[in-house]
Design an enzyme around this catalytic site. Structure first.
Site, PDB file in Angstrom:
ATOM      1  N   CYS A   8      34.730  18.405  37.176  1.00  0.00           N
ATOM      2  CA  CYS A   8      35.412  18.101  38.440  1.00  0.00           C
ATOM      3  C   CYS A   8      35.944  19.413  39.015  1.00  0.00           C
ATOM      4  CB  CYS A   8      36.520  17.058  38.237  1.00  0.00           C
ATOM      5  SG  CYS A   8      37.859  17.589  37.154  1.00  0.00           S
ATOM      6  N   ASN A  11      39.658  20.238  36.487  1.00  0.00           N
ATOM      7  CA  ASN A  11      39.541  19.986  35.040  1.00  0.00           C
ATOM      8  C   ASN A  11      40.886  19.575  34.424  1.00  0.00           C
ATOM      9  OD1 ASN A  11      38.569  21.792  32.006  1.00  0.00           O
ATOM     10  ND2 ASN A  11      38.072  19.720  32.565  1.00  0.00           N
ATOM     11  N   CYS A  13      42.246  16.232  35.744  1.00  0.00           N
ATOM     12  CA  CYS A  13      42.360  14.789  36.009  1.00  0.00           C
ATOM     13  C   CYS A  13      41.056  14.058  35.663  1.00  0.00           C
ATOM     14  CB  CYS A  13      42.735  14.512  37.465  1.00  0.00           C
ATOM     15  SG  CYS A  13      44.330  15.182  37.966  1.00  0.00           S
ATOM     16  N   ARG A  14      40.068  14.137  36.555  1.00  0.00           N
ATOM     17  CA  ARG A  14      38.889  13.272  36.408  1.00  0.00           C
ATOM     18  C   ARG A  14      37.973  13.651  35.254  1.00  0.00           C
ATOM     19  NH1 ARG A  14      37.024  14.229  42.416  1.00  0.00           N
ATOM     20  NH2 ARG A  14      37.947  16.227  41.801  1.00  0.00           N
ATOM     21  N   SER A  15      37.628  14.944  35.124  1.00  0.00           N
ATOM     22  CA  SER A  15      36.670  15.265  34.048  1.00  0.00           C
ATOM     23  C   SER A  15      37.275  15.135  32.649  1.00  0.00           C
ATOM     24  CB  SER A  15      35.990  16.622  34.262  1.00  0.00           C
ATOM     25  OG  SER A  15      36.921  17.674  34.338  1.00  0.00           O
ATOM     26  N   ASP A 130      39.541  11.761  43.997  1.00  0.00           N
ATOM     27  CA  ASP A 130      40.427  12.814  43.481  1.00  0.00           C
ATOM     28  C   ASP A 130      41.862  12.278  43.529  1.00  0.00           C
ATOM     29  OD1 ASP A 130      42.039  14.983  43.058  1.00  0.00           O
ATOM     30  OD2 ASP A 130      40.973  16.314  44.433  1.00  0.00           O
TER      31      ASP A 130
HETATM   32  P1  4NP Z   1      40.586  17.080  39.252  1.00  0.00           P
HETATM   33  O1  4NP Z   1      41.848  16.954  40.248  1.00  0.00           O
HETATM   34  O2  4NP Z   1      39.528  17.863  40.010  1.00  0.00           O
HETATM   35  O3  4NP Z   1      40.193  15.655  39.032  1.00  0.00           O
HETATM   36  O4  4NP Z   1      41.084  17.784  38.004  1.00  0.00           O
HETATM   37  C1  4NP Z   1      42.435  18.051  40.853  1.00  0.00           C
HETATM   38  C2  4NP Z   1      43.353  18.809  40.152  1.00  0.00           C
HETATM   39  C3  4NP Z   1      43.958  19.879  40.765  1.00  0.00           C
HETATM   40  C4  4NP Z   1      43.664  20.194  42.075  1.00  0.00           C
HETATM   41  C5  4NP Z   1      42.747  19.432  42.783  1.00  0.00           C
HETATM   42  C6  4NP Z   1      42.120  18.361  42.168  1.00  0.00           C
HETATM   43  N1  4NP Z   1      44.339  21.292  42.712  1.00  0.00           N
HETATM   44  O5  4NP Z   1      44.101  21.486  43.922  1.00  0.00           O
HETATM   45  O6  4NP Z   1      45.087  22.004  42.041  1.00  0.00           O
END
Ligand code: 4NP
Length: 165
Positions: A8, A11, A13-15, A130
């Site tokens: 994702c 790294n 939340c989703r992955s 997201d």
């Molecule tokens: P992820 O979510 O891609 O599912 O880990 C996010 C985590 C952090 C951010 C964006 C999405 N950020 O902008 O810091």
């Protein structure tokens, strides 16, 4: 050994939840000696960090502990992983472009997937949402999505590689 990498943006939340849930499903199926998984982000925002506290909380409520530390997708990943699974279309494009930049070849199309292609309830949705700037309900929704996708992705991997537990 078959190696699967979930990717994702951050790294955190989703992955990591996709990785944790898929590992759990692999263990339940008695296939840990044949399938391994990991996760990575296309960004370097959260290198070394544990998954987001809200994601860890939802995971624990469902019996899954997340201990992954954030890392960025690297050129070596395109050699070390058999399958790379993107959480959304932006991740998918970033993975493709990074594979070309690092190796001169696009990662093969039959080994790079959008996770929601495997969601039997996706209707026409292609992206795992997201949740980072959203409330806890979206983290719950992400959990439900990766659980459904994980089950059908595991069936797909078993059939494609003719695995037996
Ligand atoms: P992820 O979510 O891609 O599912 O880990 C996010 C985590 C952090 C951010 C964006 C999405 N950020 O902008 O810091």
């Amino acid at each position: 050994m078959i190696n699967v990498l979930f990717v994702c943006l951050g790294n955190i939340c989703r992955s990591p939840i996709a990785e944790g849930v898929f590992r759990h499903l692999v263990e339940k199926a008695g296939l840990s000696h044949q399938i391994q998984c990991d996760s990575a982000g296309t960004s370097s925002y959260h290198i070394g960090s544990l998954p987001d506290r809200r994601m860890r909380q939802v995971a624990l409520q469902n019996g899954v502990e997340l201990t992954h530390k954030g890392r960025k997708l690297s050129g070596d990943d395109f050699y070390n992983f058999d399958y790379i699974v993107a959480m959304d279309e932006a991740n998918f494009e970033d993975i493709r472009n990074q594979s070309y930049r690092s190796s001169g070849f696009y990662f093969p199309e039959d080994r790079l997937y959008l996770y929601r292609e495997f969601d039997p309830e996706r209707a026409d949705a292609l992206n795992v949402p997201d949740p980072y700037y959203e409330d806890i309900a979206v983290f719950d929704e992400v959990y439900q999505i990766v659980e459904r996708c994980g089950a059908s992705f595991l069936t797909f991997i078993i059939e494609k590689n003719q695995l037996q537990s």
